[in-house]
Design a protein around this motif. Structure first.
Motif, PDB file in Angstrom:
ATOM      1  N   GLU A  43     -19.577 101.126 -51.258  1.00  0.00           N
ATOM      2  CA  GLU A  43     -18.680 100.573 -50.255  1.00  0.00           C
ATOM      3  C   GLU A  43     -18.385 101.584 -49.148  1.00  0.00           C
ATOM      4  OE1 GLU A  43     -15.226  99.235 -52.307  1.00  0.00           O
ATOM      5  OE2 GLU A  43     -16.324  97.722 -53.437  1.00  0.00           O
ATOM      6  N   GLY A  44     -18.285 102.866 -49.510  1.00  0.00           N
ATOM      7  CA  GLY A  44     -17.953 103.896 -48.536  1.00  0.00           C
ATOM      8  C   GLY A  44     -19.102 104.232 -47.614  1.00  0.00           C
ATOM      9  N   GLY A  45     -20.325 104.030 -48.064  1.00  0.00           N
ATOM     10  CA  GLY A  45     -21.498 104.276 -47.239  1.00  0.00           C
ATOM     11  C   GLY A  45     -21.749 105.732 -46.923  1.00  0.00           C
ATOM     12  N   GLY A  46     -21.817 106.599 -47.908  1.00  0.00           N
ATOM     13  CA  GLY A  46     -22.141 108.001 -47.655  1.00  0.00           C
ATOM     14  C   GLY A  46     -21.079 108.934 -48.196  1.00  0.00           C
ATOM     15  N   ARG A  47     -21.093 110.160 -47.706  1.00  0.00           N
ATOM     16  CA  ARG A  47     -20.159 111.159 -48.187  1.00  0.00           C
ATOM     17  C   ARG A  47     -18.740 110.755 -47.824  1.00  0.00           C
ATOM     18  NH1 ARG A  47     -21.097 117.147 -46.459  1.00  0.00           N
ATOM     19  NH2 ARG A  47     -23.130 116.610 -47.252  1.00  0.00           N
ATOM     20  N   ILE A  48     -17.858 110.831 -48.791  1.00  0.00           N
ATOM     21  CA  ILE A  48     -16.489 110.380 -48.592  1.00  0.00           C
ATOM     22  C   ILE A  48     -15.616 111.500 -48.041  1.00  0.00           C
ATOM     23  CG2 ILE A  48     -14.460 109.479 -49.786  1.00  0.00           C
ATOM     24  CD1 ILE A  48     -16.444 108.089 -51.691  1.00  0.00           C
ATOM     25  N   MET A  49     -15.825 112.716 -48.491  1.00  0.00           N
ATOM     26  CA  MET A  49     -15.008 113.834 -48.017  1.00  0.00           C
ATOM     27  C   MET A  49     -15.786 115.134 -48.153  1.00  0.00           C
ATOM     28  SD  MET A  49     -12.239 114.193 -51.168  1.00  0.00           S
ATOM     29  CE  MET A  49     -11.424 115.639 -50.553  1.00  0.00           C
ATOM     30  N   GLU A  50     -15.345 116.125 -47.453  1.00  0.00           N
ATOM     31  CA  GLU A  50     -15.932 117.461 -47.517  1.00  0.00           C
ATOM     32  C   GLU A  50     -15.099 118.284 -48.497  1.00  0.00           C
ATOM     33  OE1 GLU A  50     -18.784 120.223 -46.397  1.00  0.00           O
ATOM     34  OE2 GLU A  50     -18.618 118.189 -45.637  1.00  0.00           O
ATOM     35  N   PHE A  51     -15.757 118.939 -49.433  1.00  0.00           N
ATOM     36  CA  PHE A  51     -15.060 119.706 -50.456  1.00  0.00           C
ATOM     37  C   PHE A  51     -15.068 121.181 -50.113  1.00  0.00           C
ATOM     38  CE2 PHE A  51     -17.040 116.032 -52.491  1.00  0.00           C
ATOM     39  CZ  PHE A  51     -15.910 115.395 -52.964  1.00  0.00           C
ATOM     40  N   ASN A  52     -14.000 121.878 -50.501  1.00  0.00           N
ATOM     41  CA  ASN A  52     -13.935 123.332 -50.381  1.00  0.00           C
ATOM     42  C   ASN A  52     -13.177 123.871 -51.587  1.00  0.00           C
ATOM     43  OD1 ASN A  52     -11.044 123.453 -49.803  1.00  0.00           O
ATOM     44  ND2 ASN A  52     -11.576 122.597 -47.805  1.00  0.00           N
ATOM     45  N   LYS A  53     -13.022 125.187 -51.678  1.00  0.00           N
ATOM     46  CA  LYS A  53     -12.410 125.786 -52.867  1.00  0.00           C
ATOM     47  C   LYS A  53     -10.935 125.430 -53.015  1.00  0.00           C
ATOM     48  CE  LYS A  53     -11.372 130.181 -50.682  1.00  0.00           C
ATOM     49  NZ  LYS A  53     -11.499 131.614 -50.767  1.00  0.00           N
ATOM     50  N   ASP A  54     -10.293 124.947 -51.939  1.00  0.00           N
ATOM     51  CA  ASP A  54      -8.882 124.566 -52.002  1.00  0.00           C
ATOM     52  C   ASP A  54      -8.671 123.075 -52.283  1.00  0.00           C
ATOM     53  OD1 ASP A  54      -7.990 127.192 -51.438  1.00  0.00           O
ATOM     54  OD2 ASP A  54      -8.436 126.866 -49.316  1.00  0.00           O
ATOM     55  N   THR A  55      -9.757 122.327 -52.459  1.00  0.00           N
ATOM     56  CA  THR A  55      -9.655 120.902 -52.767  1.00  0.00           C
ATOM     57  C   THR A  55      -9.104 120.736 -54.178  1.00  0.00           C
ATOM     58  OG1 THR A  55     -11.598 120.473 -51.401  1.00  0.00           O
ATOM     59  CG2 THR A  55     -10.915 118.724 -52.883  1.00  0.00           C
ATOM     60  N   LYS A  56      -8.134 119.876 -54.331  1.00  0.00           N
ATOM     61  CA  LYS A  56      -7.530 119.641 -55.644  1.00  0.00           C
ATOM     62  C   LYS A  56      -8.395 118.676 -56.458  1.00  0.00           C
ATOM     63  CE  LYS A  56      -2.748 120.322 -54.139  1.00  0.00           C
ATOM     64  NZ  LYS A  56      -2.769 121.701 -54.143  1.00  0.00           N
ATOM     65  N   ILE A  57      -8.408 118.878 -57.777  1.00  0.00           N
ATOM     66  CA  ILE A  57      -9.183 118.027 -58.681  1.00  0.00           C
ATOM     67  C   ILE A  57      -8.739 116.572 -58.526  1.00  0.00           C
ATOM     68  CG2 ILE A  57      -9.734 117.536 -61.104  1.00  0.00           C
ATOM     69  CD1 ILE A  57     -10.913 120.185 -60.224  1.00  0.00           C
ATOM     70  N   GLY A  58      -7.449 116.342 -58.406  1.00  0.00           N
ATOM     71  CA  GLY A  58      -6.926 114.986 -58.238  1.00  0.00           C
ATOM     72  C   GLY A  58      -7.459 114.316 -56.987  1.00  0.00           C
ATOM     73  N   GLU A  59      -7.607 115.071 -55.890  1.00  0.00           N
ATOM     74  CA  GLU A  59      -8.159 114.521 -54.648  1.00  0.00           C
ATOM     75  C   GLU A  59      -9.605 114.083 -54.843  1.00  0.00           C
ATOM     76  OE1 GLU A  59      -7.379 116.619 -50.782  1.00  0.00           O
ATOM     77  OE2 GLU A  59      -6.538 118.104 -52.171  1.00  0.00           O
ATOM     78  N   ILE A  60     -10.366 114.907 -55.545  1.00  0.00           N
ATOM     79  CA  ILE A  60     -11.778 114.587 -55.781  1.00  0.00           C
ATOM     80  C   ILE A  60     -11.890 113.295 -56.572  1.00  0.00           C
ATOM     81  CG2 ILE A  60     -13.897 115.336 -56.932  1.00  0.00           C
ATOM     82  CD1 ILE A  60     -12.947 118.229 -56.392  1.00  0.00           C
TER      83      ILE A  60
END
Length: 109
Positions: A43-60
């Motif tokens: 449904e999202g059609g591709g990458r949903i978000m950009e991840f980095n070392k400060d990304t929270k597990i809950g966000e992922i």
């Protein structure tokens, strides 16, 4: 996938009961993300978000649940734990002895 068999927990020793319940929990989490993560990705059609070392597990897990498979494969089996939801990738990697930069690359691939 192994089909559920009825297991009589009453005849098991307490440590085995706990391990069996944990196994079923992780099987449920993996199956959930395997099934519904693919639907969300389509449904999202591709990458949903950009991840980095400060990304929270809950966000992922909230925005890209299909990435749970990557986290489970590297040994982060604590995805269902309430405490892990507010933990950053960097914190989780330091606890599990994983290189955060390699994990970020895998998640962003």
């Amino acid at each position: 996938m192994i089909k559920n068999k009825s297991i009589n927990l009453e005849i098991m020793s307490p440590p085995f009961k706990v391990l069996t319940m944990i196994q079923y929990f992780f099987r449920f989490v993996y199956t959930f993300f395997e099934k519904y993560g693919k639907m969300i990705k389509k449904e999202g059609g591709g990458r949903i978000m950009e991840f980095n070392k400060d990304t929270k597990i809950g966000e992922i897990l909230e925005k890209a649940p299909e990435k749970a498979e990557i986290l489970l494969e590297i040994g982060m089996h604590c995805l269902g734990c309430p405490a892990s939801q507010m933990e950053t990738l960097e914190e989780a990697c330091s606890v599990h002895g994983i290189d955060v930069n390699e994990l970020v690359e895998k998640l962003n691939a």
